[in-house]
Every structure is written in structure tokens, then in C-alpha cells.
Design a protein around this motif. Sequence first.
Motif, PDB file in Angstrom:
ATOM      1  N   GLN A  10       0.828  -1.217   0.000  1.00 18.07           N
ATOM      2  CA  GLN A  10       0.000   0.000   0.000  1.00 18.07           C
ATOM      3  C   GLN A  10       0.856   1.258   0.000  1.00 18.07           C
ATOM      4  OE1 GLN A  10      -3.332   0.451  -0.372  1.00 18.07           O
ATOM      5  NE2 GLN A  10      -2.901   2.626  -0.391  1.00 18.07           N
ATOM      6  N   VAL A  11       1.937   1.244   0.755  1.00 16.04           N
ATOM      7  CA  VAL A  11       2.827   2.406   0.803  1.00 16.04           C
ATOM      8  C   VAL A  11       3.480   2.618  -0.555  1.00 16.04           C
ATOM      9  CG1 VAL A  11       4.892   3.375   1.884  1.00 16.04           C
ATOM     10  CG2 VAL A  11       3.237   2.127   3.260  1.00 16.04           C
ATOM     11  N   ALA A  12       3.953   1.545  -1.179  1.00 17.10           N
ATOM     12  CA  ALA A  12       4.573   1.655  -2.495  1.00 17.10           C
ATOM     13  C   ALA A  12       3.567   2.152  -3.533  1.00 17.10           C
ATOM     14  CB  ALA A  12       5.157   0.309  -2.911  1.00 17.10           C
ATOM     15  N   ARG A  13       2.346   1.616  -3.489  1.00 14.46           N
ATOM     16  CA  ARG A  13       1.314   2.054  -4.432  1.00 14.46           C
ATOM     17  C   ARG A  13       0.976   3.528  -4.227  1.00 14.46           C
ATOM     18  NH1 ARG A  13      -2.637  -1.678  -3.850  1.00 14.46           N
ATOM     19  NH2 ARG A  13      -3.702  -0.484  -2.228  1.00 14.46           N
ATOM     20  N   THR A  14       0.845   3.944  -2.987  1.00 17.10           N
ATOM     21  CA  THR A  14       0.545   5.346  -2.683  1.00 17.10           C
ATOM     22  C   THR A  14       1.675   6.251  -3.159  1.00 17.10           C
ATOM     23  OG1 THR A  14      -0.786   4.689  -0.784  1.00 17.10           O
ATOM     24  CG2 THR A  14      -0.012   6.970  -0.829  1.00 17.10           C
ATOM     25  N   TYR A  15       2.915   5.810  -2.964  1.00 16.74           N
ATOM     26  CA  TYR A  15       4.068   6.577  -3.437  1.00 16.74           C
ATOM     27  C   TYR A  15       3.982   6.767  -4.950  1.00 16.74           C
ATOM     28  CZ  TYR A  15       8.854   8.149  -4.066  1.00 16.74           C
ATOM     29  OH  TYR A  15       9.966   8.892  -4.401  1.00 16.74           O
ATOM     30  N   CYS A  16       3.692   5.684  -5.670  1.00 12.43           N
ATOM     31  CA  CYS A  16       3.598   5.768  -7.133  1.00 12.43           C
ATOM     32  C   CYS A  16       2.438   6.669  -7.561  1.00 12.43           C
ATOM     33  CB  CYS A  16       3.425   4.371  -7.723  1.00 12.43           C
ATOM     34  SG  CYS A  16       4.893   3.336  -7.574  1.00 12.43           S
ATOM     35  N   GLN A  17       1.299   6.515  -6.915  1.00 12.36           N
ATOM     36  CA  GLN A  17       0.142   7.321  -7.275  1.00 12.36           C
ATOM     37  C   GLN A  17       0.380   8.802  -7.001  1.00 12.36           C
ATOM     38  OE1 GLN A  17      -2.986   5.309  -5.128  1.00 12.36           O
ATOM     39  NE2 GLN A  17      -3.369   3.892  -6.811  1.00 12.36           N
ATOM     40  N   SER A  18       1.178   9.114  -5.992  1.00 17.89           N
ATOM     41  CA  SER A  18       1.487  10.520  -5.707  1.00 17.89           C
ATOM     42  C   SER A  18       2.363  11.138  -6.792  1.00 17.89           C
ATOM     43  CB  SER A  18       2.161  10.662  -4.344  1.00 17.89           C
ATOM     44  OG  SER A  18       3.488  10.180  -4.386  1.00 17.89           O
ATOM     45  N   ARG A  19       2.926  10.293  -7.630  1.00 24.77           N
ATOM     46  CA  ARG A  19       3.750  10.756  -8.752  1.00 24.77           C
ATOM     47  C   ARG A  19       3.084  10.463 -10.098  1.00 24.77           C
ATOM     48  NH1 ARG A  19       5.940  10.573  -4.346  1.00 24.77           N
ATOM     49  NH2 ARG A  19       7.853  11.620  -3.793  1.00 24.77           N
ATOM     50  N   ASP A  20       1.756  10.342 -10.071  1.00 27.43           N
ATOM     51  CA  ASP A  20       0.929  10.136 -11.270  1.00 27.43           C
ATOM     52  C   ASP A  20       1.196   8.827 -11.993  1.00 27.43           C
ATOM     53  OD1 ASP A  20      -0.393  12.551 -10.856  1.00 27.43           O
ATOM     54  OD2 ASP A  20       1.134  13.672 -11.953  1.00 27.43           O
ATOM     55  N   PHE A  21       1.557   7.782 -11.254  1.00 27.06           N
ATOM     56  CA  PHE A  21       1.665   6.440 -11.796  1.00 27.06           C
ATOM     57  C   PHE A  21       0.493   5.629 -11.259  1.00 27.06           C
ATOM     58  CE2 PHE A  21       5.901   7.959 -12.447  1.00 27.06           C
ATOM     59  CZ  PHE A  21       6.356   7.295 -13.578  1.00 27.06           C
ATOM     60  N   ALA A  22       0.084   4.610 -11.978  1.00 26.70           N
ATOM     61  CA  ALA A  22      -1.090   3.826 -11.603  1.00 26.70           C
ATOM     62  C   ALA A  22      -0.812   2.820 -10.494  1.00 26.70           C
ATOM     63  CB  ALA A  22      -1.632   3.089 -12.823  1.00 26.70           C
ATOM     64  N   GLN A  23       0.364   2.215 -10.520  1.00 28.14           N
ATOM     65  CA  GLN A  23       0.629   1.138  -9.573  1.00 28.14           C
ATOM     66  C   GLN A  23       2.110   0.974  -9.293  1.00 28.14           C
ATOM     67  OE1 GLN A  23      -0.731  -2.455 -11.379  1.00 28.14           O
ATOM     68  NE2 GLN A  23       0.649  -2.310 -13.117  1.00 28.14           N
TER      69      GLN A  23
END
Length: 101
Positions: free
Chosen positions: A50-63
Motif C-alpha cells: 500500500q505504501v509503495a502504491r501510494t508513493y507511485c500514485q502521488s507521482r501520477d503512476f497507476a501502480q
Amino acid sequence: MRSLFALMSCAFIVAASSASAETRVFIIANQADGYGIDQCLARGEKCGAQVARTYCQSRDFAQAAAYRRVDPDEITGSVPKTGANCSHGRCDEYVAITCQR
């Protein structure tokens, strides 16, 4: 003629989807947070997903495709080593998070 058009359409769709798939690896400092999230990320454990996904989403990546600990020797360029300005004594630990669009 119809089958040639269908084949060309499929080839175009596959080429377009391949071109839009973007992957990027982010190297971040593995800082102790008191909750153990740093260890979840560093060990690639499920609790870090979840932390990795949130990190990616905060940089406009999907997953987040992957996350793991990185040795400073794997990183090209200047990496600060553990020193006097290191508050928790583990400044030389880093995590790589691979993000995909």
C-alpha cells in the motif's frame, strides 16, 4: 481486405498500448518511521504494498510493480554514507520502488 484491415487495427492497438506503458524506478531513503513501514518496503513484504502504491500514485503512476532494498553500491552517483548528521544511524539504506503507468 476486411481481414487485412482487422490485422492492421490490432497491430496499431498493440503498438499504442506498448508505447503508453511507462515504468520508472524511484530510489528513496529508507527512513525508520516507528511503524515498521521501512522494513516492509526494504524486505519486499506484503505490508509495504500500500505504501509503495501510494508513493507511485502521488507521482501520477497507476501502480507499484515492485519494491525492495537497494545497496548504496547499486546506485550510480554520489550517495551519502552514515555519518554525524544521520539521526537514526542508518542513512545508507535505500529502497527502490518501481512504478508503472
